[in-house]
Design a protein around this motif. Structure first.
Motif, PDB file in Angstrom:
ATOM      1  N   LEU A  72      20.867  -1.445  24.148  1.00  0.00           N
ATOM      2  CA  LEU A  72      21.109   0.142  24.467  1.00  0.00           C
ATOM      3  C   LEU A  72      20.450   0.732  23.355  1.00  0.00           C
ATOM      4  CD1 LEU A  72      25.058  -0.393  24.995  1.00  0.00           C
ATOM      5  CD2 LEU A  72      23.224   0.317  26.611  1.00  0.00           C
ATOM      6  N   PRO A  73      19.677   1.854  23.819  1.00  0.00           N
ATOM      7  CA  PRO A  73      18.913   2.525  22.483  1.00  0.00           C
ATOM      8  C   PRO A  73      19.625   3.334  21.848  1.00  0.00           C
ATOM      9  CG  PRO A  73      18.666   3.557  24.889  1.00  0.00           C
ATOM     10  CD  PRO A  73      19.126   2.237  25.060  1.00  0.00           C
ATOM     11  N   ASN A  74      19.277   3.762  20.772  1.00  0.00           N
ATOM     12  CA  ASN A  74      20.050   4.716  19.882  1.00  0.00           C
ATOM     13  C   ASN A  74      20.011   6.150  20.332  1.00  0.00           C
ATOM     14  OD1 ASN A  74      21.865   4.858  17.559  1.00  0.00           O
ATOM     15  ND2 ASN A  74      20.002   5.679  16.492  1.00  0.00           N
ATOM     16  N   ASN A  75      18.614   6.312  21.106  1.00  0.00           N
ATOM     17  CA  ASN A  75      18.438   7.790  21.351  1.00  0.00           C
ATOM     18  C   ASN A  75      18.177   7.719  22.760  1.00  0.00           C
ATOM     19  OD1 ASN A  75      18.702   9.628  18.925  1.00  0.00           O
ATOM     20  ND2 ASN A  75      17.166   8.157  18.162  1.00  0.00           N
ATOM     21  N   LEU A  76      18.536   8.654  23.806  1.00  0.00           N
ATOM     22  CA  LEU A  76      18.173   8.479  25.169  1.00  0.00           C
ATOM     23  C   LEU A  76      18.052  10.020  25.644  1.00  0.00           C
ATOM     24  CD1 LEU A  76      18.345   6.697  27.686  1.00  0.00           C
ATOM     25  CD2 LEU A  76      20.626   7.129  27.861  1.00  0.00           C
ATOM     26  N   PRO A  77      16.781  10.332  25.749  1.00  0.00           N
ATOM     27  CA  PRO A  77      16.453  11.611  26.626  1.00  0.00           C
ATOM     28  C   PRO A  77      16.510  11.607  28.014  1.00  0.00           C
ATOM     29  CG  PRO A  77      14.561  10.623  25.876  1.00  0.00           C
ATOM     30  CD  PRO A  77      15.577   9.448  25.422  1.00  0.00           C
ATOM     31  N   TYR A 114      34.982  -9.237  19.291  1.00  0.00           N
ATOM     32  CA  TYR A 114      34.579  -8.467  20.111  1.00  0.00           C
ATOM     33  C   TYR A 114      33.408  -7.626  19.832  1.00  0.00           C
ATOM     34  CZ  TYR A 114      39.630  -9.002  21.505  1.00  0.00           C
ATOM     35  OH  TYR A 114      40.676  -9.425  21.754  1.00  0.00           O
ATOM     36  N   CYS A 115      32.571  -7.224  20.861  1.00  0.00           N
ATOM     37  CA  CYS A 115      31.423  -6.646  20.767  1.00  0.00           C
ATOM     38  C   CYS A 115      31.588  -5.210  20.330  1.00  0.00           C
ATOM     39  CB  CYS A 115      30.629  -6.598  22.109  1.00  0.00           C
ATOM     40  SG  CYS A 115      29.287  -5.439  22.125  1.00  0.00           S
ATOM     41  N   ASP A 116      30.972  -4.719  19.132  1.00  0.00           N
ATOM     42  CA  ASP A 116      31.095  -3.501  18.597  1.00  0.00           C
ATOM     43  C   ASP A 116      30.593  -2.443  19.557  1.00  0.00           C
ATOM     44  OD1 ASP A 116      32.367  -3.570  15.510  1.00  0.00           O
ATOM     45  OD2 ASP A 116      31.196  -5.406  15.858  1.00  0.00           O
ATOM     46  N   ALA A 117      29.666  -2.627  20.419  1.00  0.00           N
ATOM     47  CA  ALA A 117      29.126  -1.541  21.498  1.00  0.00           C
ATOM     48  C   ALA A 117      30.114  -1.521  22.516  1.00  0.00           C
ATOM     49  CB  ALA A 117      27.610  -2.312  21.955  1.00  0.00           C
ATOM     50  N   CYS A 118      30.449  -2.322  23.254  1.00  0.00           N
ATOM     51  CA  CYS A 118      31.140  -2.132  24.540  1.00  0.00           C
ATOM     52  C   CYS A 118      32.889  -2.478  24.434  1.00  0.00           C
ATOM     53  CB  CYS A 118      30.858  -3.078  25.464  1.00  0.00           C
ATOM     54  SG  CYS A 118      30.813  -4.644  25.532  1.00  0.00           S
ATOM     55  N   ALA A 119      33.163  -3.072  23.141  1.00  0.00           N
ATOM     56  CA  ALA A 119      34.587  -3.270  22.799  1.00  0.00           C
ATOM     57  C   ALA A 119      35.099  -4.429  23.726  1.00  0.00           C
ATOM     58  CB  ALA A 119      35.209  -2.282  22.926  1.00  0.00           C
ATOM     59  N   LYS A 120      34.113  -5.244  24.143  1.00  0.00           N
ATOM     60  CA  LYS A 120      34.975  -6.398  25.214  1.00  0.00           C
ATOM     61  C   LYS A 120      34.510  -7.557  24.240  1.00  0.00           C
ATOM     62  CE  LYS A 120      33.862  -4.254  29.584  1.00  0.00           C
ATOM     63  NZ  LYS A 120      35.350  -3.915  30.098  1.00  0.00           N
ATOM     64  N   PRO A 121      35.330  -8.768  24.766  1.00  0.00           N
ATOM     65  CA  PRO A 121      35.360  -9.990  24.077  1.00  0.00           C
ATOM     66  C   PRO A 121      34.077 -10.581  23.859  1.00  0.00           C
ATOM     67  CG  PRO A 121      37.217  -9.617  25.748  1.00  0.00           C
ATOM     68  CD  PRO A 121      36.519  -8.869  25.711  1.00  0.00           C
ATOM     69  N   VAL A 122      33.831 -11.319  23.042  1.00  0.00           N
ATOM     70  CA  VAL A 122      32.623 -12.126  22.570  1.00  0.00           C
ATOM     71  C   VAL A 122      33.164 -13.399  23.333  1.00  0.00           C
ATOM     72  CG1 VAL A 122      31.182 -13.324  21.096  1.00  0.00           C
ATOM     73  CG2 VAL A 122      31.417 -11.034  20.915  1.00  0.00           C
ATOM     74  N   SER A 129      29.549   5.378  22.481  1.00  0.00           N
ATOM     75  CA  SER A 129      29.544   6.514  23.324  1.00  0.00           C
ATOM     76  C   SER A 129      28.185   7.118  23.301  1.00  0.00           C
ATOM     77  CB  SER A 129      30.782   7.487  23.146  1.00  0.00           C
ATOM     78  OG  SER A 129      31.968   7.031  23.204  1.00  0.00           O
ATOM     79  N   TYR A 130      27.581   7.455  24.568  1.00  0.00           N
ATOM     80  CA  TYR A 130      26.483   8.288  24.480  1.00  0.00           C
ATOM     81  C   TYR A 130      27.055   9.923  24.708  1.00  0.00           C
ATOM     82  CZ  TYR A 130      22.861   4.845  24.814  1.00  0.00           C
ATOM     83  OH  TYR A 130      22.241   3.731  24.780  1.00  0.00           O
ATOM     84  N   LEU A 143      23.719   7.592  20.476  1.00  0.00           N
ATOM     85  CA  LEU A 143      24.937   6.844  20.418  1.00  0.00           C
ATOM     86  C   LEU A 143      25.822   7.291  19.273  1.00  0.00           C
ATOM     87  CD1 LEU A 143      23.495   3.028  20.735  1.00  0.00           C
ATOM     88  CD2 LEU A 143      24.971   4.364  22.209  1.00  0.00           C
ATOM     89  N   ARG A 144      27.248   7.216  19.539  1.00  0.00           N
ATOM     90  CA  ARG A 144      27.942   7.651  18.537  1.00  0.00           C
ATOM     91  C   ARG A 144      29.243   6.605  18.634  1.00  0.00           C
ATOM     92  NH1 ARG A 144      25.693  11.560  15.352  1.00  0.00           N
ATOM     93  NH2 ARG A 144      24.820  12.884  16.794  1.00  0.00           N
ATOM     94  N   ASN A 145      30.107   6.350  17.368  1.00  0.00           N
ATOM     95  CA  ASN A 145      31.213   5.722  17.543  1.00  0.00           C
ATOM     96  C   ASN A 145      32.473   6.667  17.298  1.00  0.00           C
ATOM     97  OD1 ASN A 145      30.874   5.843  14.748  1.00  0.00           O
ATOM     98  ND2 ASN A 145      31.058   3.679  14.306  1.00  0.00           N
ATOM     99  N   LYS A 146      31.998   7.852  16.915  1.00  0.00           N
ATOM    100  CA  LYS A 146      32.951   8.882  16.575  1.00  0.00           C
ATOM    101  C   LYS A 146      32.746  10.095  17.408  1.00  0.00           C
ATOM    102  CE  LYS A 146      34.282   7.378  11.907  1.00  0.00           C
ATOM    103  NZ  LYS A 146      34.553   7.646  10.530  1.00  0.00           N
ATOM    104  N   VAL A 147      33.666  10.484  18.375  1.00  0.00           N
ATOM    105  CA  VAL A 147      33.429  11.428  19.087  1.00  0.00           C
ATOM    106  C   VAL A 147      34.660  12.694  19.212  1.00  0.00           C
ATOM    107  CG1 VAL A 147      32.119  10.123  20.741  1.00  0.00           C
ATOM    108  CG2 VAL A 147      34.551  10.436  21.067  1.00  0.00           C
ATOM    109  N   SER A 148      33.901  13.638  19.737  1.00  0.00           N
ATOM    110  CA  SER A 148      34.822  15.064  19.635  1.00  0.00           C
ATOM    111  C   SER A 148      35.281  15.484  21.159  1.00  0.00           C
ATOM    112  CB  SER A 148      34.528  16.115  18.821  1.00  0.00           C
ATOM    113  OG  SER A 148      33.098  16.544  19.297  1.00  0.00           O
ATOM    114  N   SER A 149      34.653  14.804  22.093  1.00  0.00           N
ATOM    115  CA  SER A 149      34.673  15.366  23.323  1.00  0.00           C
ATOM    116  C   SER A 149      35.334  14.131  24.189  1.00  0.00           C
ATOM    117  CB  SER A 149      33.248  15.679  24.091  1.00  0.00           C
ATOM    118  OG  SER A 149      32.656  14.782  23.949  1.00  0.00           O
TER     119      SER A 149
END
Length: 258
Positions: A124-129, A95-103, A164-165, A137-143
């Motif tokens: 997908l850029p790491n930072n997006l202004p 599975y893709c570690d970005a979108c979690a969909k199958p490879v 997640s962004y 980009l995060r893989n652990k979120v609080s919201s």
């Protein structure tokens, strides 16, 4: 693996997974990429004779790549997913570690860490202004995600958190997985139909389910909040569909909208 630059000169190019030359074309219709097997939209490399299409990211994928999210990691391109068993069973699926969909086709793999990325997801850029708001980009979120209203992905076979962004102000949170789900739902519901080649109209149709679902009864639905949601959404969707240039036009329209 040596990177043969001669394959990528001119408008017609070759790729190891197809015997004919592919030509860069732009149709404002969705398609399934024959490289990574994921949804695409807009410009693609195509063989009309074989009805064969590739995302530009799949066509021009470098043999070695990196991503800022995975520090000090090296990804290699592979033309097909690993066959760990004869049946490609659920337990052996990658599975893709970005979108979690199958490879399911062309993909990037980090042999050291075991990470996998679709070619479009790797962009997908790491930072997006956006609108003076910084997203990361995060893989652990609080919201909670604006689309699914949950912190973590649920119901995915992979069990992978996915990216997640999340804005620095913590007011905005988008699962990459949910952005692609929204596109697929929109396609099934005819968002791309009857647009007379107007890609921006199709993208506007894709926005409607998200905005209706989230903004309904939401007290924070100010014009700026709505604009930021739309711009971030268009950015993510454009990258995942393999044609961010189409979406950039719509983003500029949103930025100058009163």
């Amino acid at each position: 693996m040596k990177f043969d630059k001669s394959r990528f000169t001119g408008r017609r190019k070759t790729h190891p997974i197809h015997r004919h030359k592919l030509e860069l074309k732009s149709y404002k219709k969705p398609y399934n990429c024959d490289g990574c097997k994921e949804l695409g939209f807009g410009a693609r490399y195509r063989c009309d004779k074989c009805n064969f299409d590739l995302h530009q990211d799949c066509m021009l994928a470098a043999p070695i790549a990196h991503h800022d999210f995975f520090k000090n990691s090296t990804f290699k391109i592979f033309h097909q997913p690993p066959q760990k068993c004869s049946d490609y069973c659920r337990e052996c699926q990658s599975y893709c570690d970005a979108c979690a969909k199958p490879v399911r086709g062309l993909y990037y793999h980090c042999e050291k860490e075991g990470w996998d990325l679709h070619p479009c997801c790797r962009n997908l850029p790491n930072n997006l202004p956006i609108e003076n708001i910084k997203f990361k980009l995060r893989n652990k979120v609080s919201s909670k995600c604006i689309w699914c209203k949950k912190k973590n992905l649920e119901g995915t076979v992979s069990g992978i958190r996915g990216w997640s962004y999340v804005s620095e102000c913590k007011e905005y949170h988008f699962h990459v997985h949910c952005a692609m789900d929204m596109v697929i739902d929109g396609w099934r519901n005819g968002a791309f139909n009857n647009q007379d080649g107007n890609s921006l109209a199709a993208l506007e149709n894709l926005e409607l389910p998200l905005l209706r679902q989230y903004l309904s009864g939401n007290r924070r639905s100010s014009s700026k909040f709505t604009k930021v949601v739309k711009i971030v959404l268009k950015t993510i969707v454009g990258i995942l569909l393999g044609d961010p240039t189409v979406v950039l036009t719509g983003i500029l329209v949103d930025l100058v909208a009163k």
